[in-house]
Design an enzyme around this catalytic site. Sequence first.
Site, mmCIF file in Angstrom:
data_model
loop_
_atom_site.group_PDB
_atom_site.id
_atom_site.type_symbol
_atom_site.label_atom_id
_atom_site.label_comp_id
_atom_site.label_asym_id
_atom_site.label_seq_id
_atom_site.Cartn_x
_atom_site.Cartn_y
_atom_site.Cartn_z
ATOM 1 N N GLY A 116 73.545 139.049 43.302
ATOM 2 C CA GLY A 116 72.999 139.653 42.104
ATOM 3 C C GLY A 116 72.738 141.129 42.311
ATOM 4 O O GLY A 116 72.685 141.623 43.441
ATOM 5 N N CYS A 117 72.558 141.859 41.221
ATOM 6 C CA CYS A 117 72.376 143.309 41.309
ATOM 7 C C CYS A 117 71.038 143.680 41.936
ATOM 8 O O CYS A 117 70.977 144.460 42.892
ATOM 9 C CB CYS A 117 72.537 143.944 39.940
ATOM 10 S SG CYS A 117 71.576 143.177 38.613
ATOM 11 N N TYR A 118 69.940 143.128 41.417
ATOM 12 C CA TYR A 118 68.629 143.413 42.007
ATOM 13 C C TYR A 118 68.558 142.968 43.471
ATOM 14 O O TYR A 118 68.078 143.718 44.334
ATOM 15 C CB TYR A 118 67.517 142.723 41.218
ATOM 16 C CG TYR A 118 67.190 143.320 39.874
ATOM 17 C CD1 TYR A 118 66.727 144.631 39.751
ATOM 18 C CD2 TYR A 118 67.304 142.563 38.715
ATOM 19 C CE1 TYR A 118 66.405 145.167 38.514
ATOM 20 C CE2 TYR A 118 66.982 143.089 37.464
ATOM 21 C CZ TYR A 118 66.534 144.396 37.370
ATOM 22 O OH TYR A 118 66.210 144.924 36.141
ATOM 23 N N THR A 120 70.912 142.787 45.628
ATOM 24 C CA THR A 120 71.710 143.679 46.466
ATOM 25 C C THR A 120 70.880 144.866 46.930
ATOM 26 O O THR A 120 70.863 145.215 48.112
ATOM 27 C CB THR A 120 72.953 144.171 45.697
ATOM 28 O OG1 THR A 120 73.806 143.048 45.434
ATOM 29 C CG2 THR A 120 73.722 145.206 46.489
#
Length: 324
Positions: A116-118, A120
Amino acid sequence: MGKPTVFIDGAEGTTGLQIHSRLDRRDDIEILSIPPEKRKDARARSQLINSANVAILCLPDDAAREAVSFVTNPEVKILDASSAHRVASGWVYGFPELESSRREEIRNAKRVSNPGCYPTGFLACVRPLVAAGIIPKNFPVSINAISGYSGGGRKLMEEYQSVSEEKVNDYAYGIYGLSFAHKHVKEMHQHSGLQSPPLFVPAVGNFEKGMLVQIPLPLHSLQTQTKDKVNGELIQKTLEEYYQNEKYVSIAPVNDNSCLRKGKFLDTQAANNTNLVEIFVFANDQTKEALLVARLDNLGKGASGAAVQNLNIMLGLDEDLGLS
């Protein structure tokens, strides 16, 4: 031997469109396409999934699980861009830079989950410091983060893009996830090395993409396994050494004012259109306070860029293809 084949299941979604755009410019792979009228046809999807070398799932979680159940070809590799399998047994977590053995695990895996972005941004900052004993495993870590509205998918993008001038101020900034059950927390916990889940407070801003993930650290409460004094220099040096051979993770000098607008402001969108995670360490050794910040494009290294990077590794191709 022909080109490797890739099928994107869910190519019409935000992440799917971005991945398709990156791959469509390449001549070293073949993209398998599904007719628009058959995008929800289980049989048609199953046939394409099982005929591809790699199937990339850009679907809601339940649909991604269903797609995996379609697999009958033992040779097909699955790269899941949803959050359905990020903490699942038997799946390799697709963050190549997270530890030294991870690329080889991704290369050999039949099942890879895209981060996921967060998570990462969070894991890029925290995992090396937990591994080094600078952040104790039982430390109560908190995260404050903001993303552009594209992180919420097509519906949220349409909502923000249709806001009238009269209501635009209502959409400037808003925190969410206030039930403290955000789906990224399990992922952050499992892959960080921490004993307890972090306290995560996400927010969305009125801009399309870009992300800052912030982890405050009271230095007086930290100690290393070697009893070294924890300060900004030690934290920055540890991160720099951990990622010294990584192209897509950059570590700024401690208190690097050159990255601040007017020497004061760290902009959210400066890593947009890259596959970078930029890590900053701000510290005041007198007040014993520090702040770790990761900046990334939530649609780049936070989604489609990471997926293309993982795809390249899974196919044994040059890791940089499609990322410039």
